[in-house]
Design a protein around this motif. Structure first.
Motif, PDB file in Angstrom:
ATOM      1  N   ALA A 219      34.506  18.289  35.156  1.00 10.69           N
ATOM      2  CA  ALA A 219      35.661  19.034  35.666  1.00 10.69           C
ATOM      3  C   ALA A 219      36.775  18.063  36.006  1.00 10.69           C
ATOM      4  CB  ALA A 219      35.267  19.865  36.889  1.00 10.69           C
ATOM      5  N   SER A 220      37.968  18.615  36.247  1.00 12.76           N
ATOM      6  CA  SER A 220      39.148  17.773  36.481  1.00 12.76           C
ATOM      7  C   SER A 220      39.187  17.194  37.883  1.00 12.76           C
ATOM      8  CB  SER A 220      40.417  18.597  36.233  1.00 12.76           C
ATOM      9  OG  SER A 220      40.417  19.770  37.052  1.00 12.76           O
TER      10      SER A 220
ATOM     11  N   SER B  12      37.275  21.592  41.433  1.00 10.12           N
ATOM     12  CA  SER B  12      36.935  22.293  40.188  1.00 10.12           C
ATOM     13  C   SER B  12      35.469  22.101  39.840  1.00 10.12           C
ATOM     14  CB  SER B  12      37.814  21.783  39.036  1.00 10.12           C
ATOM     15  OG  SER B  12      39.167  22.106  39.239  1.00 10.12           O
TER      16      SER B  12
ATOM     17  N   PHE C 127      35.583  21.650  32.080  1.00  9.98           N
ATOM     18  CA  PHE C 127      36.409  22.646  32.764  1.00  9.98           C
ATOM     19  C   PHE C 127      37.723  22.023  33.233  1.00  9.98           C
ATOM     20  CE2 PHE C 127      37.085  25.168  36.865  1.00  9.98           C
ATOM     21  CZ  PHE C 127      37.729  26.211  36.210  1.00  9.98           C
ATOM     22  N   GLU C 128      38.832  22.494  32.646  1.00  6.39           N
ATOM     23  CA  GLU C 128      40.170  22.036  33.019  1.00  6.39           C
ATOM     24  C   GLU C 128      40.356  20.529  32.826  1.00  6.39           C
ATOM     25  OE1 GLU C 128      40.586  23.424  37.053  1.00  6.39           O
ATOM     26  OE2 GLU C 128      41.342  25.379  36.404  1.00  6.39           O
TER      27      GLU C 128
ATOM     28  N   ASP D 240      41.039  17.199  29.784  1.00  7.80           N
ATOM     29  CA  ASP D 240      41.488  16.834  28.446  1.00  7.80           C
ATOM     30  C   ASP D 240      40.414  16.029  27.732  1.00  7.80           C
ATOM     31  OD1 ASP D 240      44.009  18.026  28.834  1.00  7.80           O
ATOM     32  OD2 ASP D 240      44.766  16.219  29.838  1.00  7.80           O
TER      33      ASP D 240
ATOM     34  N   GLY E  47      39.925  26.376  30.355  1.00 12.25           N
ATOM     35  CA  GLY E  47      40.212  26.632  31.759  1.00 12.25           C
ATOM     36  C   GLY E  47      39.654  27.940  32.280  1.00 12.25           C
TER      37      GLY E  47
END
Length: 293
Positions: A60-61, A65, A114-115, A117, A137
């Motif tokens: 996750a970012s 998150s 999740f969220e 790049d 996302g």
């Protein structure tokens, strides 16, 4: 001021992929204290998450998150097992780690991002090593895409392809755990994850192919007539390893894929329109050698 949280990722830089030089990384992940805010439950949720021996790699970012992702994946209605966690964008480091821990099983060679790049370098390496990266996302979309991926790989995982391998005696580099040696694919086809047994020892299961190299480059498969290097590891990660002289010895000459009635049926179901007379005879011979009823 930054808070330092020790994350169990010390093996991220020890993945041995021919032709690749793993980036130097640290086993400490640094987060801003603002990432937690006043909600210390975020850190506790992630730290206390029970990881599965076999599962996906969840990324996750941010820590917040990651908490949302963790709670979603372990909810009763979703129930997707997770092998490891990370924070930040997907780079070749993450791809190498998943490749190493998946042991060639396509369903386990999966990153749920999740969220975050994905770098172009990571995308290229993932394609070469057949690591599936599912990113976006929306949690429900990630879940649905993973379920579709599992359906696509289910038959492939069950359909073990038959093969006969001739050991190249001058290219046996290690006969213990892991077994590393050169082979000629006399008949059939091998891929990462193929279970192997020793024909000269009453078809005793030796392990599973975890790595294939051709012309000093990592590959995912090898066809009839090709000479390649392979690494064989125990099929069960919890297995102690091989017994030198029992599972394998320098005098052994022929290895074959370890097939079962279930894998035979999966194979004929998937490729029934592509099997010719020679293929059917080969499968029949394998049934006799392996005493499959």
């Amino acid at each position: 001021m930054a808070a330092i949280w020790s994350f169990d990722l010390t093996d991220r830089d020890v993945v041995n992929i021919p032709g690749e030089t793993p980036s130097e990384i640290t086993d400490m992940v640094i987060f801003n204290e603002e990432g937690f805010g006043n909600d210390t439950d975020i850190m506790e949720t992630v730290k206390n998450f029970n990881k599965s021996d076999e599962g996906v790699f969840a990324v996750a970012s941010t820590t917040r998150s990651l908490k949302v992702l963790v709670e979603f994946l372990r909810s009763p209605t979703v129930n997707i097992p997770v092998r490891d966690l990370d924070i930040g964008r997907i780079t070749p480091v993450e791809i190498r780690k998943v490749y190493k821990t998946s042991d060639g099983k396509r369903k386990l060679s999966t990153i749920l991002a999740f969220e975050v790049d994905v770098t172009p370098e990571a995308t290229q390496l993932a394609e070469r090593l057949q690591v599936k990266v599912i990113f976006g996302g929306v949690l429900e979309t990630l879940c649905q895409e993973f379920k579709e991926h599992v359906k696509e790989t289910k038959i492939d995982d069950g359909a073990i392809l038959p093969c006969v391998l001739s050991i190249l005696p001058d290219l046996v580099f290690n006969k213990d755990n892991p077994i590393v040696l050169g082979v000629l694919v006399v008949k059939g086809f091998i891929k990462l994850g193929t279970p192997i047994c020793n024909m000269g020892r009453d078809c005793l299961q030796t392990g599973r192919i975890a790595w294939i190299e051709k012309d000093q480059k990592s590959v995912t498969s090898a066809e009839e007539g090709e000479a390649v290097m392979i690494k064989i590891v125990p099929s069960n990660p919890k297995q102690d390893g091989f017994s030198s002289g029992r599972h394998f010895d320098i005098s052994d000459r022929i290895l074959i894929s370890q097939m079962t009635r279930e894998s035979m049926d999966a194979l004929t179901s998937k490729f029934k329109d592509q099997l010719n007379i020679a293929d059917s005879e080969f499968l029949s011979d394998m049934e006799c050698v392996l005493n499959i009823k």
